[in-house]
Every structure is written in C-alpha cells, then in structure tokens.
Design an enzyme around this catalytic site. Sequence first.
Site, mmCIF file in Angstrom:
data_model
loop_
_atom_site.group_PDB
_atom_site.id
_atom_site.type_symbol
_atom_site.label_atom_id
_atom_site.label_comp_id
_atom_site.label_asym_id
_atom_site.label_seq_id
_atom_site.Cartn_x
_atom_site.Cartn_y
_atom_site.Cartn_z
ATOM 1 N N TYR A 53 44.925 16.996 42.239
ATOM 2 C CA TYR A 53 43.544 17.470 42.263
ATOM 3 C C TYR A 53 42.588 16.340 41.901
ATOM 4 O O TYR A 53 42.968 15.416 41.177
ATOM 5 C CB TYR A 53 43.361 18.612 41.252
ATOM 6 N N SER A 238 43.593 32.082 43.504
ATOM 7 C CA SER A 238 42.701 32.387 44.635
ATOM 8 C C SER A 238 42.359 33.873 44.722
ATOM 9 O O SER A 238 42.449 34.477 45.792
ATOM 10 C CB SER A 238 43.340 31.922 45.949
ATOM 11 N N LEU A 240 39.572 35.210 44.892
ATOM 12 C CA LEU A 240 38.468 35.388 45.837
ATOM 13 C C LEU A 240 38.818 34.813 47.213
ATOM 14 O O LEU A 240 37.939 34.627 48.061
ATOM 15 C CB LEU A 240 37.192 34.735 45.316
ATOM 16 N N LEU A 245 36.083 36.244 49.693
ATOM 17 C CA LEU A 245 35.732 37.498 49.028
ATOM 18 C C LEU A 245 34.566 37.329 48.048
ATOM 19 O O LEU A 245 34.343 38.199 47.213
ATOM 20 C CB LEU A 245 36.951 38.051 48.296
ATOM 21 N N GLY A 247 31.499 37.351 48.977
ATOM 22 C CA GLY A 247 30.354 38.090 49.493
ATOM 23 C C GLY A 247 29.339 37.202 50.181
ATOM 24 O O GLY A 247 28.302 37.691 50.650
ATOM 25 N N LYS A 248 29.621 35.902 50.283
ATOM 26 C CA LYS A 248 28.651 34.956 50.847
ATOM 27 C C LYS A 248 28.745 34.844 52.362
ATOM 28 O O LYS A 248 27.815 34.385 53.008
ATOM 29 C CB LYS A 248 28.864 33.566 50.243
#
Length: 350
Positions: A53, A238, A240, A245, A247-248
């Site tokens: 990362y 994860s 979202l 998920l 909402g964007k």
Amino acid sequence: MEERPLGRSGLRVSAVGLGTMTFGGQTPEPDACRQLDLALDAGITLFDTAENYPIPLDAATQGRSEAILGRWLARRGVRQRVVVATKVAGPGDRAGRLDWLRGPDRRLDWPNIRAAATASLRRLGTDWIDLYQVHWPERLVTTPFRDRFVPAPDDPHQVPIEETLGALGRLVEEGLVRAVGVCNESPWGVMRYLAAAERLNLPRLASVQNGLNLLNRRLESGLAEVAVREEVGVVGYSPLAGGVLSGKYGAGVTSLPGSRSSHSPEFARRLRPRVRAAVAAYGALAARHGLSLAELALAFARSRPYVASVLVAGSTAAQLRANLAASERTLTPELLREIDRIHDENPNPL
C-alpha cells in the site's frame, strides 16, 4: 466500541477496524493522521495495512501506508493499546504487476516472507506485528468478477501452503509476529492451513480477511461455516464495495473527481447493469427505513454473526467520520430479511 476475539489467537479486536490502503497516496499524511486520531477516539483498536500500500499501487509510493501508521503510533504512544495488522504480498498478477516489490521472483517462501516482514517492521517502527497476513494465495483461486473456480496448470515453482505456514511460524518463534492470518482465501485454503498447523505443530490461523458487502456475500457460501466451526476470525473488507455502495454513483455516473473511481480505469466495470439494479434496490430499501445507502451497507457488514471485525476507511477524515457513525447503526430483523430478499433476487452481482 465492542471488542471481539480474533479466533483462538488471544487477540481481541474492535468490531470495526481501520483500513489504511489510501494513506500516502490518495490520502496525504496530515489527513491520514486525522483519520487515525478519529478512529482511536472512536474505540477502534485494529489498524490494517500492507507492504504494497497505498493504492493505486506504485513503486514510488510503496510502503508509505505502513510508514505513516508507524509515525503516528510513535507520536501517540499507543503501540501497546492497538492491534497492528499488515500483509505480505504473494506472487503473480493478482494486484497487477509488482515486479518492483522484491523483484520478479516474489514468492511466499522463507526468504521472501522474512524480507517482507523485516521491511514492514522497519517502516512501522515496531518490534512486532500483531497480525501478519498472506495478502493473496500463490495459486489461482478465482477469476475476477466470477463465482466459479477456473482450474489452471500447477506452477512448478509454487510454494506449498505448508512451507508458507512454516515460514510464518518462524517469525512467531522469533517473537516478530504474534498471530498469522490469510486474505482472499477459499474454504479449501483455510482448511489446508488449519490441517498443516495441526499436523506440523505450526501456528493456527487467527483470521481470514475477505471482501464482504451487500453486493458480494460469497464468503457466506462455505467460508463462514469454516470460520465459525473452526474458530477463525473473519475480518471483512470493502463494506462499501470500493465506493459503489456510498450512494455517490447515480445513473450514468462512473467516475468522480478525487474518489477511487478517478484513480482506477477499471472502476466502471463495477457499475454494470446487475450491480446498478442491486444498488438501486438497496438504496430504495434504505430510504424507506430512513437510512442512507452507506448506513445500510456498513451496518449490514457489522451485523454478520461470523465477523470479528469490519474494516472501514475514507478518502478524507470527514468521510471516515460519517462511515464510523454509520457502522454503529443497528438493523432490525425485518430490515435484515428485506436485505436477504433483495440478495436472493440478485445474488452477488459484484
């Protein structure tokens, strides 16, 4: 914040953990440290990172997430209070070409694992890693975006699971690692690790970290039972679905400036028709119950009875603050049944 046992390891982790994979890339260090402070103040004790990362993965930034976490730990003086989890990268193209990470002969053998752990310890500025995880298997497990297993010829140089676990065990013996885990594993892989541990008197898996969200509940088809019956802690990541998920992403939206979608040309693949249909159904369900889609998704992941911890994240401190609040929501049995109904009509579209 509720704490839960991580398998039989003796470690206890917060029911919500913090993922750091954007730290040093999409998230600059000052904002990353604000997120770490927010998480600690909220009662989070599990902080998850990896040697490769931040994302997007790049030789120029590799290791920054661990280094930022390490500097924050030293500054706050909280090393004894938290569980630091990091990962050793496997071979192959699972996460894209990473030949700049320990060279093209990257394997899950002792020389590679020792080199990776030593470098992670240095960047983290610590004498030990609480949970050291294999980021992905050497073998091919699945193909992207498909449920089915696709057999492939065995790699003659593939390191056996027993050898990998033996290398991890040496780190435990040396006191450099407290517990070991795997990520992106299958039920077969987890059982093979557990059998090797018993047969060879090696460390037992404390955890398995796999994707878990409303659009991807594949781990419930086998892995959840293994985890419960064999007492292996599930760490879900994860929740979202990489932002799907959140909402964007309304109709026709495939990329937003500053979001993960703007850094990944493949992100639009996640928004194909089946995914959009499921997102719309879950969004309508959330609205009927006075919730945002993100609140529904995060609360769902945390509600799973087989989960030890769910990793949340945010590109900014403001996003993380909202996600932490959403994850604390409690879903009623009726709402959970409605979620299952939508899932049964459109299972695992992502």
